[in-house]
Design a protein around this motif. Structure first.
Motif, PDB file in Angstrom:
ATOM      1  N   PRO A  97    -111.252  81.983  94.293  1.00  0.00           N
ATOM      2  CA  PRO A  97    -112.187  82.150  93.198  1.00  0.00           C
ATOM      3  C   PRO A  97    -113.033  83.227  93.069  1.00  0.00           C
ATOM      4  O   PRO A  97    -113.605  83.694  92.206  1.00  0.00           O
ATOM      5  CB  PRO A  97    -113.168  81.072  93.712  1.00  0.00           C
ATOM      6  CG  PRO A  97    -112.928  80.895  95.016  1.00  0.00           C
ATOM      7  CD  PRO A  97    -111.373  81.376  95.316  1.00  0.00           C
ATOM      8  N   ASP A  98    -112.859  84.168  94.083  1.00  0.00           N
ATOM      9  CA  ASP A  98    -113.754  85.379  94.007  1.00  0.00           C
ATOM     10  C   ASP A  98    -113.135  86.703  94.047  1.00  0.00           C
ATOM     11  O   ASP A  98    -113.432  87.895  94.324  1.00  0.00           O
ATOM     12  CB  ASP A  98    -114.834  85.520  95.367  1.00  0.00           C
ATOM     13  CG  ASP A  98    -115.589  84.431  95.470  1.00  0.00           C
ATOM     14  OD1 ASP A  98    -115.674  83.789  96.567  1.00  0.00           O
ATOM     15  OD2 ASP A  98    -116.170  83.896  94.415  1.00  0.00           O
ATOM     16  N   PHE A  99    -111.827  86.506  93.584  1.00  0.00           N
ATOM     17  CA  PHE A  99    -110.919  87.587  93.704  1.00  0.00           C
ATOM     18  C   PHE A  99    -111.424  88.625  93.058  1.00  0.00           C
ATOM     19  O   PHE A  99    -111.425  90.041  93.551  1.00  0.00           O
ATOM     20  CB  PHE A  99    -109.558  87.243  93.056  1.00  0.00           C
ATOM     21  CG  PHE A  99    -108.750  88.368  93.053  1.00  0.00           C
ATOM     22  CD1 PHE A  99    -108.311  88.954  91.819  1.00  0.00           C
ATOM     23  CD2 PHE A  99    -108.106  89.058  94.184  1.00  0.00           C
ATOM     24  CE1 PHE A  99    -107.366  90.103  91.907  1.00  0.00           C
ATOM     25  CE2 PHE A  99    -107.292  90.044  94.266  1.00  0.00           C
ATOM     26  CZ  PHE A  99    -107.024  90.706  93.097  1.00  0.00           C
ATOM     27  N   VAL A 100    -111.823  88.724  91.712  1.00  0.00           N
ATOM     28  CA  VAL A 100    -112.356  89.746  90.865  1.00  0.00           C
ATOM     29  C   VAL A 100    -113.430  90.530  91.611  1.00  0.00           C
ATOM     30  O   VAL A 100    -113.585  91.631  91.819  1.00  0.00           O
ATOM     31  CB  VAL A 100    -112.697  89.292  89.490  1.00  0.00           C
ATOM     32  CG1 VAL A 100    -113.163  90.409  88.671  1.00  0.00           C
ATOM     33  CG2 VAL A 100    -111.493  88.694  88.636  1.00  0.00           C
ATOM     34  N   SER A 101    -114.450  89.745  92.149  1.00  0.00           N
ATOM     35  CA  SER A 101    -115.619  90.281  92.613  1.00  0.00           C
ATOM     36  C   SER A 101    -115.207  91.036  94.071  1.00  0.00           C
ATOM     37  O   SER A 101    -115.849  91.960  94.260  1.00  0.00           O
ATOM     38  CB  SER A 101    -116.714  89.256  92.984  1.00  0.00           C
ATOM     39  OG  SER A 101    -116.459  88.387  93.753  1.00  0.00           O
TER      40      SER A 101
END
Lengths: 154, 688
Positions: free
Chosen positions: A39-43
């Motif tokens: 879920p936090d890959f991009v950040s």
């Protein structure tokens, strides 16, 4: 702001980044890599990019401030910055790096200094925008909402 | 650094790991693409993280590494733990190309290069160094999704290289079986679609295939022999163009005059019962193509051949002597400066190898031995002894005997000829290559078989043939090499060598040694690199051989050649590996570049090309597939390879455009992964 509004804001904001050329399609690729299991890959990636870029920009400043500029050291840094910025979709930063590299090849110290400034400028810009983006996302998630998929209607 | 997979979990990759360990690579193939074990190397943490994520999304098993050294040690520790490597070009601790070479030599894994740098020269470098693909950053998922094809390709070419002639059928069967793997078949076929007919047959495949394949083998489909030439029909019984037969053919053609030779007359002259005019016609066509290609090939090729050989240890006593002879001759002719020889020697660590001239002759020998042709080795010894005395053809013949048919088989007609000859020559120390090579030159300069005789003497070692060829060429045809530019680019010595190399290079490529990658004494040749290269083609050869291309020498050479060619062109080689690549004739280089190690089937066909690793980007199906298509494909690829290599080499040369256009026209095959500039030609997979 209610959830729907926040989501709309996020979408508009994201779109604006693309429209301004701050981000390009590669960023979309990153977003597609994000899912429930990540879920936090991009950040995470972007944070990593920031950390790494800060370091590179620092090194670049030091290198260019030397009495005798060693372009053999400068160029790889710029090259890497070009690579990482393009990998996350920071288009303007990448473009500034391309210009920077050209001047490196020419061993033009003056121009390189200017390029570095330009790169830094673009970098801080995208950093700022993305941080805002992530904040918006966090707000949405905190409100129990889902982050809408980016729809680029261009 | 190893990163635990993300939440996604590799478990989702399915039974990949479970299936993975079953024998051979067949099982793995079945599992593809999921579960593909990828090693990613990049010093940029951002890119590394993104790549890892993308690869995992493709259901691959990913291991990240931000340092090349670490990656190498990982690979070394776990030789069979990875299927493919993706590496950045610019890394602080080690140049990506260096890593590429190491991996290719030691582990024989397909390597994909990537960089934000999309300049043509760098991409080309990737090709010549044998990368199976070159990705431009930012890398997109789509680009990564299909990387498994490189693994399959490589494996197929490896499998397809039968121990010797007979094994091709088995190989085919094996391949069949893998594809039979069912689901895997779907995946595999996807990758194979691009491949020549082999894939089609394989895909159809499945169980009944193996049996039908066997039958087809008889027809010459899978041929261990050098059937490939009859690309026209897979199903027709093929004529095996053995070395002897080809020599007869060449003799007939020469007698008639290359330009004037017509199949009917050739057939009459050859007077071989059972040979049809059609057989001759198709062979002639290939031969002509081969000659054309050779015309543009730089000396590199010649060097490559030698280089390959160098890899082997000096098991060939007599050869060494012979080699020495040749080397000396070469040295005398200036092709191989004494110093380079010495250096090579030093690098090779085989003092014995170096003949009087100091040329690392033995390396060639080594290669030969490596080529699982132990018997050949002995033969060479014997054969070599004869070389000096016998006309070239004879030695070749001898060698051929020793050499498993597999060697001969795969060369596509056009290329085959040269390759076979080369291989034979190399093995037998013949200047077969020369013949093949010379022919083109001859054609150009109306060079009769003259040179061959010279070569014969030098034949003693595989290298020698090359060398000998060179010598005559040098002396005789300084102007011959129509490749004036090449001279410029390469040391004069190369001109001849290169030509020879192309064929030999090809041959070498085919010789992918049975040895698994790790056998190369890369380390041994550290000293070789730079100095050698500059000197002459020999150097390159030496380098190449030293580079440890003993076994897979052929493949390696091909790819190496490419590298060398490029190198010669002016790339500084700082490692012996470079040298090796330089050694490869330009033509090879290009071809291989596209294919990188794997595909150069061109050379390999004869020797059990199957072993060779298909050069990346090249049409892998050529390898070891006896069927007509493969043959034709191979021919093409070889041609292309040669042309490309030649072209690469002659970038500056005027020939280039002609060659290129000819190549492109002929080829029409674009197996290359597309990342390369050389999409036009498909290069057989030469297992490296």
């Amino acid at each position: 702001m209610d959830l729907v509004q926040m989501q709309k804001s996020l979408q508009d904001y994201t779109k604006s980044l693309f429209l301004e050329g701050i981000l390009d399609g590669q960023f979309l690729q990153l977003q597609q890599l994000q899912d429930e299991s990540n879920p936090d890959f991009v950040s995470q990636v972007v944070t990593l990019f920031f950390q790494d870029s800060d370091r590179i920009l620092n090194d670049l400043s030091l290198s260019l401030d030397q009495q005798v500029v060693d372009f053999k050291k400068v160029d790889p840094h710029v090259h890497q910055l070009k690579g990482s910025s393009s990998s996350i979709g920071a288009q303007r930063v990448k473009n500034a790096c391309v210009v920077f590299r050209n001047f490196c090849e020419q061993q033009n110290v003056e121009a390189c200094h200017r390029c570095l400034q330009q790169v830094k400028q673009e970098y801080y810009l995208v950093k700022n925008r993305l941080e805002t983006l992530f904040k918006l996302e966090q707000q949405i998630v905190a409100s129990g909402g889902m982050i809408p998929a980016v729809e680029l209607g261009f | 650094m190893m990163n635990p997979s993300h939440g996604r979990g590799l478990g989702s990759a399915g039974g990949s790991s479970s299936g993975r360990n079953q024998g051979g690579g067949e099982t793995v193939v079945e599992m593809f693409p999921s579960g593909l074990r990828v090693l990613v190397v990049d010093d940029d943490p951002t890119c590394l993280m993104i790549l890892e994520r993308m690869l995992r999304t493709c259901l691959y098993e990913v291991t990240k590494c931000n340092r090349a050294e670490m990656a190498l040690s990982l690979l070394r520790k776990n030789k069979h733990g990875f299927d493919i490597v993706i590496s950045d070009v610019h890394m602080p601790d080690m140049d990506g190309f260096k890593l590429l070479e190491h991996v290719g030599l030691e582990m024989d894994l397909p390597v994909i290069m990537m960089s934000a740098d999309d300049s043509k020269s760098v991409v080309l470098k990737g090709v010549t160094h044998g990368a199976v693909d070159y990705l431009i950053k930012p890398v997109r998922m789509e680009a990564l999704k299909n990387i498994w094809q490189h693994v399959v390709r490589k494996r197929r070419s490896e499998w397809s290289v039968p121990e010797h002639s007979g094994s091709i059928e088995e190989t085919g069967e094996r391949q069949q079986q893998q594809h039979r793997g069912g689901g895997g078949g779907a995946a595999v076929s996807g990758g194979e679609d691009a491949v020549d007919d082999n894939s089609s047959s394989v895909n159809e495949g499945n169980n009944w295939r193996s049996s039908s394949r066997k039958r087809k083998d008889e027809e010459g489909e899978e041929q261990g022999d050098d059937k490939d030439e009859d690309a026209s029909n897979l199903k027709k019984p093929r004529v095996v163009w053995s070395v002897e037969l080809h020599q007869q053919f060449v003799a007939a053609v020469n007698q008639l005059g290359v330009e004037k030779a017509v199949p009917k007359k050739i057939l009459e002259l050859m007077n071989v019962p059972g040979l049809t005019r059609e057989n001759v016609a198709s062979h002639l066509q290939k031969y002509r193509i081969y000659l054309r290609r050779l015309g543009g090939v730089s000396q590199h090729q010649g060097n490559l051949n030698n280089s390959f050989m160098t890899g082997q240890d000096a098991s060939f006593g007599p050869l060494s002597t012979l080699n020495g002879f040749d080397l000396q001759a070469l040295a005398v002719t200036g092709q191989l400066p004494a110093q380079s020889l010495a250096q090579l020697q030093a690098g090779l660590g085989r003092p014995a190898m170096v003949s009087k001239s100091g040329l690392p002759v033995s390396s060639i020998v080594d290669e030969r031995s490596i080529f699982s042709f132990d018997n050949t080795k002995t033969r060479f010894g014997e054969g070599l002894g004869h070389h000096g005395q016998q006309p070239q053809q004879q030695p070749q013949m001898n060698l051929l005997h020793g050499v498993p048919t597999g060697l001969q088989q795969q060369l596509p007609m056009g290329n085959r000829m040269s390759i076979q000859q080369q291989i034979a020559a190399v093995r037998a120390g013949h200047s077969v290559q020369n013949n093949g090579m010379l022919m083109p030159l001859a054609g150009q300069q109306s060079l009769p078989r003259g040179p061959p005789p010279m070569l014969t003497s030098s034949q003693s070692s595989i290298r020698q043939p090359m060398l000998s060829n060179r010598i005559p060429e040098r002396s005789g045809f300084s102007g011959r090499n129509n490749i004036p530019e090449s001279s410029r680019v390469l040391p004069t010595g190369y001109t001849n060598l290169t030509t020879q190399h192309s064929s030999s290079a090809m041959a070498y490529n085919n010789f992918q040694p049975e040895l698994p990658v790790n056998s190369f004494p890369l380390a041994s040749a550290p000293g070789l690199s730079v100095p050698v290269r500059k000197a002459t083609s020999y150097q390159e050869e030496v380098n190449s051989s030293e580079a440890g291309f003993t076994t897979p020498s052929y493949d390696m050479f091909t790819t190496r050649q490419n590298d060398w060619d490029l190198r010669n062109i002016g790339i500084a080689f700082d490692s012996h590996q470079d040298a090796e690549s330089a050694a490869f004739s330009a033509s090879e280089a290009y071809s291989s570049s596209s294919m990188s190690r794997n595909n150069t089937t061109v050379a390999a066909t004869e020797h059990g090309r199957n072993h060779q690793q298909p050069p990346p980007g090249m049409v892998p199906h050529h390898q070891g597939y006896a069927d007509g298509n493969s043959g034709s494909v191979r021919v093409k690829s070889e041609r292309v390879a040669a042309d490309t290599a030649a072209m690469a080499f002659h970038e500056q040369y005027s020939n280039q455009e002609d060659l290129m256009s000819a190549l492109l026209k002929q080829e029409g095959i674009a197996p290359v992964d597309g990342e390369f500039d050389f999409d036009a030609y498909s290069i057989d997979n030469i297992p490296v």
